[in-house]
Design a protein around this motif. Structure first.
Motif, PDB file in Angstrom:
ATOM      1  N   ALA A 165      39.309 -27.914  40.084  1.00 35.94           N
ATOM      2  CA  ALA A 165      37.974 -27.341  39.909  1.00 35.94           C
ATOM      3  C   ALA A 165      36.969 -28.411  39.493  1.00 35.94           C
ATOM      4  CB  ALA A 165      38.017 -26.223  38.870  1.00 35.94           C
ATOM      5  N   VAL A 166      37.379 -29.326  38.640  1.00 34.97           N
ATOM      6  CA  VAL A 166      36.492 -30.412  38.216  1.00 34.97           C
ATOM      7  C   VAL A 166      36.114 -31.286  39.414  1.00 34.97           C
ATOM      8  CG1 VAL A 166      36.348 -32.519  36.827  1.00 34.97           C
ATOM      9  CG2 VAL A 166      37.342 -30.443  35.847  1.00 34.97           C
ATOM     10  N   VAL A 167      37.106 -31.639  40.227  1.00 35.07           N
ATOM     11  CA  VAL A 167      36.854 -32.490  41.396  1.00 35.07           C
ATOM     12  C   VAL A 167      35.917 -31.795  42.380  1.00 35.07           C
ATOM     13  CG1 VAL A 167      37.934 -33.553  43.418  1.00 35.07           C
ATOM     14  CG2 VAL A 167      39.016 -33.755  41.173  1.00 35.07           C
ATOM     15  N   VAL A 168      36.165 -30.525  42.653  1.00 33.03           N
ATOM     16  CA  VAL A 168      35.332 -29.794  43.610  1.00 33.03           C
ATOM     17  C   VAL A 168      33.910 -29.634  43.079  1.00 33.03           C
ATOM     18  CG1 VAL A 168      35.011 -27.573  44.752  1.00 33.03           C
ATOM     19  CG2 VAL A 168      37.280 -28.589  44.631  1.00 33.03           C
ATOM     20  N   SER A 169      33.769 -29.309  41.806  1.00 38.19           N
ATOM     21  CA  SER A 169      32.425 -29.195  41.218  1.00 38.19           C
ATOM     22  C   SER A 169      31.679 -30.518  41.336  1.00 38.19           C
ATOM     23  CB  SER A 169      32.521 -28.785  39.747  1.00 38.19           C
ATOM     24  OG  SER A 169      33.151 -27.535  39.593  1.00 38.19           O
ATOM     25  N   GLY A 170      32.363 -31.616  41.008  1.00 41.71           N
ATOM     26  CA  GLY A 170      31.727 -32.933  41.102  1.00 41.71           C
ATOM     27  C   GLY A 170      31.325 -33.280  42.521  1.00 41.71           C
ATOM     28  N   LEU A 171      32.198 -32.962  43.483  1.00 41.38           N
ATOM     29  CA  LEU A 171      31.882 -33.247  44.884  1.00 41.38           C
ATOM     30  C   LEU A 171      30.643 -32.479  45.339  1.00 41.38           C
ATOM     31  CD1 LEU A 171      32.577 -34.456  47.657  1.00 41.38           C
ATOM     32  CD2 LEU A 171      34.096 -32.491  48.037  1.00 41.38           C
ATOM     33  N   TYR A 172      30.580 -31.198  44.987  1.00 39.66           N
ATOM     34  CA  TYR A 172      29.416 -30.415  45.394  1.00 39.66           C
ATOM     35  C   TYR A 172      28.138 -30.946  44.745  1.00 39.66           C
ATOM     36  CZ  TYR A 172      26.028 -26.771  46.037  1.00 39.66           C
ATOM     37  OH  TYR A 172      24.874 -26.114  46.373  1.00 39.66           O
ATOM     38  N   ILE A 173      28.210 -31.323  43.488  1.00 33.97           N
ATOM     39  CA  ILE A 173      27.022 -31.824  42.780  1.00 33.97           C
ATOM     40  C   ILE A 173      26.515 -33.108  43.420  1.00 33.97           C
ATOM     41  CG2 ILE A 173      26.252 -32.806  40.578  1.00 33.97           C
ATOM     42  CD1 ILE A 173      28.257 -30.797  39.268  1.00 33.97           C
ATOM     43  N   VAL A 174      27.444 -34.003  43.791  1.00 35.89           N
ATOM     44  CA  VAL A 174      27.046 -35.252  44.455  1.00 35.89           C
ATOM     45  C   VAL A 174      26.373 -34.941  45.792  1.00 35.89           C
ATOM     46  CG1 VAL A 174      27.920 -37.348  45.555  1.00 35.89           C
ATOM     47  CG2 VAL A 174      28.772 -36.676  43.315  1.00 35.89           C
ATOM     48  N   CYS A 175      26.971 -34.045  46.565  1.00 35.61           N
ATOM     49  CA  CYS A 175      26.387 -33.694  47.859  1.00 35.61           C
ATOM     50  C   CYS A 175      25.029 -33.006  47.697  1.00 35.61           C
ATOM     51  CB  CYS A 175      27.346 -32.790  48.636  1.00 35.61           C
ATOM     52  SG  CYS A 175      28.855 -33.618  49.191  1.00 35.61           S
ATOM     53  N   ALA A 176      24.903 -32.147  46.673  1.00 36.60           N
ATOM     54  CA  ALA A 176      23.622 -31.496  46.432  1.00 36.60           C
ATOM     55  C   ALA A 176      22.558 -32.516  46.035  1.00 36.60           C
ATOM     56  CB  ALA A 176      23.768 -30.434  45.350  1.00 36.60           C
ATOM     57  N   HIS A 177      22.972 -33.536  45.281  1.00 38.37           N
ATOM     58  CA  HIS A 177      22.024 -34.585  44.869  1.00 38.37           C
ATOM     59  C   HIS A 177      21.466 -35.320  46.084  1.00 38.37           C
ATOM     60  CE1 HIS A 177      20.239 -37.811  42.494  1.00 38.37           C
ATOM     61  NE2 HIS A 177      20.866 -38.675  43.273  1.00 38.37           N
ATOM     62  N   PHE A 178      22.319 -35.547  47.091  1.00 34.30           N
ATOM     63  CA  PHE A 178      21.882 -36.256  48.291  1.00 34.30           C
ATOM     64  C   PHE A 178      21.396 -35.284  49.372  1.00 34.30           C
ATOM     65  CE2 PHE A 178      24.678 -39.456  46.364  1.00 34.30           C
ATOM     66  CZ  PHE A 178      23.834 -40.559  46.400  1.00 34.30           C
ATOM     67  N   ARG A 179      21.152 -34.039  48.981  1.00 33.50           N
ATOM     68  CA  ARG A 179      20.579 -33.021  49.866  1.00 33.50           C
ATOM     69  C   ARG A 179      21.455 -32.730  51.083  1.00 33.50           C
ATOM     70  NH1 ARG A 179      15.536 -32.021  48.004  1.00 33.50           N
ATOM     71  NH2 ARG A 179      14.529 -33.648  46.736  1.00 33.50           N
ATOM     72  N   ILE A 180      22.751 -32.723  50.884  1.00 32.51           N
ATOM     73  CA  ILE A 180      23.684 -32.325  51.934  1.00 32.51           C
ATOM     74  C   ILE A 180      24.653 -31.278  51.344  1.00 32.51           C
ATOM     75  CG2 ILE A 180      23.602 -34.300  53.482  1.00 32.51           C
ATOM     76  CD1 ILE A 180      25.853 -35.583  51.915  1.00 32.51           C
ATOM     77  N   PRO A 181      24.109 -30.150  50.861  1.00 33.66           N
ATOM     78  CA  PRO A 181      24.976 -29.157  50.212  1.00 33.66           C
ATOM     79  C   PRO A 181      26.016 -28.557  51.137  1.00 33.66           C
ATOM     80  CG  PRO A 181      22.801 -28.231  50.628  1.00 33.66           C
ATOM     81  CD  PRO A 181      22.704 -29.692  50.941  1.00 33.66           C
ATOM     82  N   THR A 182      25.707 -28.505  52.453  1.00 36.32           N
ATOM     83  CA  THR A 182      26.681 -27.949  53.392  1.00 36.32           C
ATOM     84  C   THR A 182      27.974 -28.743  53.365  1.00 36.32           C
ATOM     85  OG1 THR A 182      24.850 -27.277  54.814  1.00 36.32           O
ATOM     86  CG2 THR A 182      27.053 -27.245  55.780  1.00 36.32           C
ATOM     87  N   LEU A 183      27.846 -30.069  53.354  1.00 36.69           N
ATOM     88  CA  LEU A 183      29.021 -30.917  53.289  1.00 36.69           C
ATOM     89  C   LEU A 183      29.785 -30.680  51.987  1.00 36.69           C
ATOM     90  CD1 LEU A 183      30.637 -33.179  54.628  1.00 36.69           C
ATOM     91  CD2 LEU A 183      29.175 -34.829  53.460  1.00 36.69           C
TER      92      LEU A 183
END
Length: 243
Positions: A165-183
């Motif tokens: 869960a920590v890894v997935v949350s971090g991955l989504y946050i990084v992608c959201a920061h770079f404006r690629i939430p779909t990825l």
């Protein structure tokens, strides 16, 4: 790539992931109720706690009003439906174990992303988003296990769980920061399933308590500072016995 999903679409997808998590966790809670030999009411209670617990904890922490599980008419029936499926369908133990592991892995990804997305939407920083994403993913299962007086899976003794869960949350946050939430959504769900299944198959887990003994280490350091060396343990001889 930035146009895959608009902010409104991301919120909608997060809501669907939330409901998918409710259904799956309701089903998993019902499976636990079957293993415990509970009646229909027990199925519904355990399935509802499992399906709604993580989201209610998330919404309470974010203080964005009444938890969505109590305001959206789809949530309670979805949790009931999952629990009822487990009530009417009996699956062999071996097949159920495989299905349980796969569904549990998927729901970790669903809810970690949903929790992180809602936290970012509330205007909080990345670290609270990781925390709330993780709590959302593991909260329902932990409350379910405590209700049944079992040690929650999140506390260890199994393959990687909260770590996923920590890894997935971090991955989504990084992608959201770079404006690629779909990825972040697609990669997070697939990554959660892959990581959890591999960890379960290979027996990966976090270490337990380390065997360090500070008192003995300090005693050795003091002896060395005085110019001595650790003495060997005294040799033990058997006592003379007299007939």
């Amino acid at each position: 790539m930035t146009a895959w999903l608009s902010p409104a679409d991301v919120n909608m997808v997060a809501g669907y992931l939330d409901l998918a998590g409710v259904l799956i966790c309701g089903l998993l809670g019902g499976a636990v109720a079957r293993a415990e030999g509970l009646d229909l009411f027990g199925y519904l209670v355990v399935g509802t706690v499992s399906g709604l617990g993580g989201g209610i904890i998330r919404d309470t922490l974010l203080q964005r009003g009444t938890p969505v599980a109590l305001t959206d008419a789809a949530y309670l029936p979805t949790a009931f439906a999952g629990a009822f499926l487990a009530f009417v369908i009996a699956i062999g133990e071996e097949h159920w174990h495989r299905l349980f592991t796969a569904l549990d892995a998927a729901v970790l990804g669903f809810w970690a992303i949903s929790g992180a997305q809602k936290t970012l939407a509330a205007g909080l920083a990345w670290l609270p988003a990781v925390l709330v994403g993780t709590v959302t993913a593991v909260g329902g299962g932990a409350v379910r296990d405590l209700l049944l007086t079992r040690i929650p899976a999140v506390l260890g003794g199994n393959g990687l769980y909260a770590t996923v869960a920590v890894v997935v949350s971090g991955l989504y946050i990084v992608c959201a920061h770079f404006r690629i939430p779909t990825l972040g959504i697609v990669g997070g769900v697939l990554g959660a399933v892959l990581l959890r299944l591999v960890a379960n198959r290979r027996g990966w887990s976090l270490p337990g308590g380390l065997p360090l003994e500070p008192s003995r280490a300090l005693a050795r350091m003091r002896r060395r500072s005085k110019g001595g060396r650790p003495s060997d343990p005294p040799e033990e001889f058997p006592h003379d016995r007299r007939d």
